[in-house]
Design a protein around this motif. Structure first.
Motif, PDB file in Angstrom:
ATOM      1  N   UNK A  56      14.860   8.409   8.389  1.00 25.09           N
ATOM      2  CA  UNK A  56      14.304   7.286   7.639  1.00 25.09           C
ATOM      3  C   UNK A  56      12.849   7.586   7.281  1.00 25.09           C
ATOM      4  N   UNK A  57      12.514   7.527   6.000  1.00 20.22           N
ATOM      5  CA  UNK A  57      11.134   7.849   5.612  1.00 20.22           C
ATOM      6  C   UNK A  57      10.152   6.751   6.013  1.00 20.22           C
ATOM      7  N   UNK A  58       8.906   7.126   6.160  1.00 23.91           N
ATOM      8  CA  UNK A  58       7.871   6.168   6.557  1.00 23.91           C
ATOM      9  C   UNK A  58       7.719   5.039   5.542  1.00 23.91           C
ATOM     10  N   UNK A  92       0.832  -1.210   0.000  1.00 18.99           N
ATOM     11  CA  UNK A  92       0.000   0.000   0.000  1.00 18.99           C
ATOM     12  C   UNK A  92       0.866   1.259   0.000  1.00 18.99           C
ATOM     13  N   UNK A  93       0.451   2.241  -0.771  1.00 18.72           N
ATOM     14  CA  UNK A  93       1.164   3.510  -0.836  1.00 18.72           C
ATOM     15  C   UNK A  93       0.169   4.661  -0.674  1.00 18.72           C
ATOM     16  N   UNK A  94       0.525   5.691   0.072  1.00 16.16           N
ATOM     17  CA  UNK A  94       1.784   5.781   0.822  1.00 16.16           C
ATOM     18  C   UNK A  94       1.684   5.023   2.146  1.00 16.16           C
ATOM     19  N   UNK A  95       2.785   4.399   2.558  1.00 18.68           N
ATOM     20  CA  UNK A  95       2.819   3.736   3.863  1.00 18.68           C
ATOM     21  C   UNK A  95       3.051   4.775   4.957  1.00 18.68           C
ATOM     22  N   UNK A  96       2.558   4.468   6.145  1.00 22.12           N
ATOM     23  CA  UNK A  96       2.772   5.359   7.280  1.00 22.12           C
ATOM     24  C   UNK A  96       3.852   4.842   8.223  1.00 22.12           C
ATOM     25  N   UNK A  97       4.420   3.676   7.904  1.00 19.62           N
ATOM     26  CA  UNK A  97       5.482   3.103   8.732  1.00 19.62           C
ATOM     27  C   UNK A  97       6.299   2.142   7.867  1.00 19.62           C
ATOM     28  N   UNK A 146      13.990   5.651  13.702  1.00 20.31           N
ATOM     29  CA  UNK A 146      12.870   6.101  12.869  1.00 20.31           C
ATOM     30  C   UNK A 146      11.820   6.806  13.716  1.00 20.31           C
ATOM     31  N   UNK A 147      11.463   6.214  14.846  1.00 23.23           N
ATOM     32  CA  UNK A 147      10.405   6.796  15.687  1.00 23.23           C
ATOM     33  C   UNK A 147      10.853   8.095  16.322  1.00 23.23           C
ATOM     34  N   UNK A 148      12.117   8.179  16.727  1.00 23.40           N
ATOM     35  CA  UNK A 148      12.612   9.356  17.437  1.00 23.40           C
ATOM     36  C   UNK A 148      12.776  10.567  16.517  1.00 23.40           C
ATOM     37  N   UNK A 149      12.855  10.306  15.220  1.00 20.34           N
ATOM     38  CA  UNK A 149      12.992  11.411  14.273  1.00 20.34           C
ATOM     39  C   UNK A 149      11.661  11.767  13.619  1.00 20.34           C
ATOM     40  N   UNK A 150      10.591  11.387  14.291  1.00 26.46           N
ATOM     41  CA  UNK A 150       9.280  11.839  13.881  1.00 26.46           C
ATOM     42  C   UNK A 150       8.410  10.848  13.166  1.00 26.46           C
ATOM     43  N   UNK A 196      17.162  -0.767  17.424  1.00 25.18           N
ATOM     44  CA  UNK A 196      17.866   0.512  17.315  1.00 25.18           C
ATOM     45  C   UNK A 196      17.390   1.293  16.084  1.00 25.18           C
ATOM     46  N   UNK A 197      17.199   0.585  14.989  1.00 20.78           N
ATOM     47  CA  UNK A 197      16.808   1.249  13.748  1.00 20.78           C
ATOM     48  C   UNK A 197      15.380   1.771  13.828  1.00 20.78           C
ATOM     49  N   UNK A 198      14.469   0.964  14.351  1.00 21.08           N
ATOM     50  CA  UNK A 198      13.086   1.418  14.489  1.00 21.08           C
ATOM     51  C   UNK A 198      12.989   2.556  15.505  1.00 21.08           C
ATOM     52  N   UNK A 199      13.799   2.499  16.545  1.00 22.92           N
ATOM     53  CA  UNK A 199      13.778   3.604  17.508  1.00 22.92           C
ATOM     54  C   UNK A 199      14.250   4.894  16.842  1.00 22.92           C
TER      55      UNK A 199
END
Length: 270
Positions: free
Chosen positions: A211-213, A123-128, A262-266, A257-260
């Motif tokens: 990292x983009x959604x 699905x596009x656009x993805x939100x995560x 992503x989450x920490x940068x909005x 670490x990577x998902x964090x």
């Protein structure tokens, strides 16, 4: 002589704990097990129910203890669990699962439709982001990644290679949270669209990136790293901060670490 267990004129035994339900849960289990998802333990059943799984049968060796856990940890689905759970002798329960769980609870559920999962992933656009495990080897680590992805609200987890992401050990490691995110096995050529950020020690420091959604976040196996095929497909190589002379992080740690980041940068919803 007709075997009473297979004689349709002989009524199924009534469960003494739930006398209104005459269905033999063990017979249902034996019929459903080959194509169903094993939910191994109370927490796997709890999460599966919360996220809409179709549960075919659920058993426990101690119904009172299981419902006490529900009162404490899952009041939102306590009524559903009470309706699903049937008590059986501990030996019977243990005969149904590869390794008895401390909570003595097990269930079988219908695996989510593959076409539906693929549509969610594409699905596009993805939100995560979508987490991609490139030829993972360890079943427990794969389960831990599914649990992380569900916790962060990732769109899904995709594996390449031979590991079955719906293997009972993976589902056990994921605590039933396969039903909270889209989990499928695909080839590299079948990966959903989106910019692919592959974790690699030679990549750009992740702390310098947002990292983009719609990203695909790819992780190689701990032993061999990324395959050449996935590396060629990658749009960006990304490195996690790591002290010199430390070889690598555990797979689930790298994903966390990577998902964090992503989450920490909005990225993650509040």
């Amino acid at each position: 002589m007709t075997d009473p267990a297979h004689d349709p004129s002989v009524a199924s035994p009534v469960n003494p704990v739930n006398p209104v339900n005459p269905v033999d849960p063990v017979a249902v289990w034996r019929r459903a097990a080959p194509g169903a998802v094993l939910l191994d333990g109370f927490h796997a059943l709890k999460h599966a129910v919360r996220f809409g799984a179709e549960v075919l049968v659920a058993v426990t060796a101690d119904r009172a203890a299981a419902l006490a856990l529900a009162d404490e940890l899952a009041a939102d689905v306590r009524g559903t669990l009470a309706a699903l759970l049937t008590e059986v002798p501990h030996g019977t329960y243990a005969s149904l699962v590869p390794r008895p769980h401390p909570t003595a609870v097990a269930a079988l559920a219908v695996r989510p439709d593959r076409a539906v999962n693929l549509a969610k992933l594409a699905h596009a656009p993805r939100t995560a982001p979508v987490v991609v495990l490139d030829q993972p080897r360890n079943l427990g680590n794969a389960g831990a990644v599914v649990r992380l992805a569900a916790g962060f609200g990732a769109t899904g987890v995709v594996t390449t290679g031979t590991l079955d992401p719906w293997h009972p050990t993976v589902v056990r490691g994921g605590a039933g949270l396969h039903f909270a995110t889209a989990v499928e096995r695909l080839s590299v050529d079948e990966l959903p669209p989106g910019p692919l950020f592959a974790l690699d020690p030679e990549g750009e420091d992740i702390r310098s990136l947002k990292l983009p959604d719609e990203a695909l976040l790819a992780f190689g196996s701990e032993r061999t790293g990324l395959t050449a095929e996935l590396r060629e497909r990658a749009d960006h190589l990304v490195a996690l901060p790591m002290r010199p002379q430390v070889s690598s992080y555990n797979l689930a740690t790298s994903v966390a670490m990577t998902l964090y980041h992503w989450s920490a940068t909005g990225g993650a919803p509040a």
